[in-house]
Design an enzyme around this catalytic site. Structure first.
Site, mmCIF file in Angstrom:
data_model
loop_
_atom_site.group_PDB
_atom_site.id
_atom_site.type_symbol
_atom_site.label_atom_id
_atom_site.label_comp_id
_atom_site.label_asym_id
_atom_site.label_seq_id
_atom_site.Cartn_x
_atom_site.Cartn_y
_atom_site.Cartn_z
ATOM 1 N N SER A 155 0.832 -1.211 0.000
ATOM 2 C CA SER A 155 0.000 0.000 0.000
ATOM 3 C C SER A 155 0.865 1.259 0.000
ATOM 4 C CB SER A 155 -0.861 0.061 1.272
ATOM 5 O OG SER A 155 -1.742 -0.999 1.321
ATOM 6 N N HIS B 206 -3.835 0.322 -4.358
ATOM 7 C CA HIS B 206 -3.409 -0.916 -5.047
ATOM 8 C C HIS B 206 -4.093 -0.933 -6.411
ATOM 9 C CE1 HIS B 206 -1.755 -3.221 -1.599
ATOM 10 N NE2 HIS B 206 -2.549 -2.452 -0.917
ATOM 11 N N HIS C 270 -5.703 -9.105 -0.744
ATOM 12 C CA HIS C 270 -5.529 -9.460 0.661
ATOM 13 C C HIS C 270 -6.546 -10.505 1.082
ATOM 14 C CE1 HIS C 270 -3.972 -5.400 0.152
ATOM 15 N NE2 HIS C 270 -3.139 -5.661 1.142
ATOM 16 N N TYR D 295 -8.394 -10.339 3.577
ATOM 17 C CA TYR D 295 -9.630 -9.729 4.081
ATOM 18 C C TYR D 295 -10.612 -9.323 2.987
ATOM 19 C CZ TYR D 295 -7.095 -5.338 3.125
ATOM 20 O OH TYR D 295 -6.378 -4.342 2.529
ATOM 21 N N GLU D 296 -10.152 -9.309 1.717
ATOM 22 C CA GLU D 296 -11.076 -8.868 0.664
ATOM 23 C C GLU D 296 -12.211 -9.868 0.460
ATOM 24 O OE1 GLU D 296 -9.159 -6.923 -2.796
ATOM 25 O OE2 GLU D 296 -7.360 -6.969 -1.558
ATOM 26 N N ALA E 292 2.993 -2.263 3.992
ATOM 27 C CA ALA E 292 2.901 -1.224 5.012
ATOM 28 C C ALA E 292 2.579 -1.933 6.312
ATOM 29 C CB ALA E 292 1.802 -0.239 4.647
ATOM 30 N N MET F 80 -1.354 -6.878 7.363
ATOM 31 C CA MET F 80 -2.461 -7.726 6.882
ATOM 32 C C MET F 80 -2.122 -8.445 5.578
ATOM 33 S SD MET F 80 -5.417 -4.877 7.447
ATOM 34 C CE MET F 80 -5.432 -3.788 8.886
ATOM 35 N N SER F 81 -0.835 -8.641 5.307
ATOM 36 C CA SER F 81 -0.487 -9.225 3.993
ATOM 37 C C SER F 81 0.794 -10.047 4.085
ATOM 38 C CB SER F 81 -0.304 -8.100 2.970
ATOM 39 O OG SER F 81 0.853 -7.338 3.289
ATOM 40 N N ASN G 22 2.997 3.538 11.003
ATOM 41 C CA ASN G 22 2.398 3.968 12.284
ATOM 42 C C ASN G 22 2.902 3.065 13.397
ATOM 43 O OD1 ASN G 22 0.394 2.101 10.638
ATOM 44 N ND2 ASN G 22 0.083 1.636 12.807
ATOM 45 N N HIS H 216 -6.465 4.004 6.970
ATOM 46 C CA HIS H 216 -5.776 3.660 5.724
ATOM 47 C C HIS H 216 -5.132 4.924 5.113
ATOM 48 C CE1 HIS H 216 -4.691 1.057 2.463
ATOM 49 N NE2 HIS H 216 -5.357 1.751 1.570
#
Ligand code: HPA
Length: 279
Positions: free
Chosen positions: A39, A70, A92, A94-95, A122, A216-217, A240, A252
């Site tokens: 990202s 993306h 990802h 989560y998609e 990220a 998350m990836s 962060n 995001h």
């Protein structure tokens, strides 16, 4: 979840499609290295000589991605003069709740002759790597209970993860960082399902369990690449601190604001790493 990794015909169609485009280039193009951009790292492509850009939606069997930051395309590039396939955008877990979403992409890279996969993402920092800095991943913890190899029926699915990230590659990346005065942290990446960010309690728990960064990836692609016997190097761009570690609302937008700040460093690291890989 369906896993079409064992459908060679679909993968062959994607491979043939990309090879068809490669054959139209003025000079022969064969890349043994590919890189997936995380990202907000799209600007890294500006540092490469882009020979062709192919949208995921045009490639048979490729998934589509809908996350801001993306765009979903394959770029055939020269970076620092070296052939590099850049995947700008990943799917990802989560998609769609499908950890094998990137399986056709990684299988296609293998079919194209890629031997080395560079993963970028990220991530939130759990220790002292500050936003804007880069952490090289030395190992991961999979907190999701998911695998992209669910449904694969061959014995290769029992893939060893004891050297998920190649030690020689990590040494080389450290050398490049040192030579270019880039501070490169090293640590363990925790894969969380998302898309919600973590709670402060989750962050405290995964810190205690040995994680240095959270995202998350990356882990599904690492597993898929190791399944295909590719070597992997991975970089986390710290955007962060983990939830509860500082008084900011995670979003995001923050990821997309901070990731580009590290894009120049990523470019320098990858360029130097490619010099080593193409010796
Ligand atoms: N948590 C999970 N994923 C992330 C984060 C985070 O804090 N920052 C960027 N991606």
């Amino acid at each position: 979840m369906a896993n079409n990794m064992n459908e060679p015909s679909t993968v062959q169609k994607s491979v043939d499609f990309i090879k068809g485009i490669q054959s139209l280039l003025p000079k022969p193009f064969t890349a043994k290295v590919a890189m997936i951009l995380g990202s907000g790292l799209g600007t890294v492509t500006e540092q490469a000589e882009v020979l062709a850009e192919i949208s995921y939606s045009d490639i048979p069997g490729f998934p589509e991605t809908g996350v801001a930051g993306h765009s979903g395309s394959v770029l055939l590039t020269l970076m620092n003069g070296h052939p590099l396939i850049i995947l700008n955008g990943r799917i990802h877990f989560y998609e769609q709740g499908d950890a094998s979403a990137m399986a056709p992409v990684i299988a296609t890279l293998k079919g194209l002759g890629v031997e080395t996969l560079i993963l970028t993402n990220a991530a939130g920092s759990l220790l002292n790597a500050a936003p804007g800095s880069v952490m090289m991943i030395k190992d991961y913890i999979n907190f999701t209970g998911q695998s992209p190899l669910f449904g694969v029926a061959d014995n290769n699915r029992f893939v060893s993860m004891s050297k998920a990230y190649d030690a020689q590659y990590r040494y080389q990346l450290r050398q490049v960082a040192e030579k270019n005065n880039i501070h490169l942290a090293q640590g363990v990446y925790a894969w969380m399902v998302g898309p919600q960010f973590e709670t402060p309690a989750e962050i405290r728990a995964i810190r205690m369990m040995g994680a240095d960064a959270v995202g998350m990836s990356t882990v599904p692609e690492t597993i898929l690449a190791r399944y295909h016997d590719m070597k992997v190097a991975a970089l986390s761009i710290i955007t962060n601190y983990g939830a509860g570690m500082e008084d900011v609302r995670l979003s995001h937008e923050q990821t997309l604001e901070y990731a580009p700040k590290a894009a120049a460093k990523v470019h320098v690291l990858i360029s130097g790493f490619l010099d080593y890989l193409y010796i």
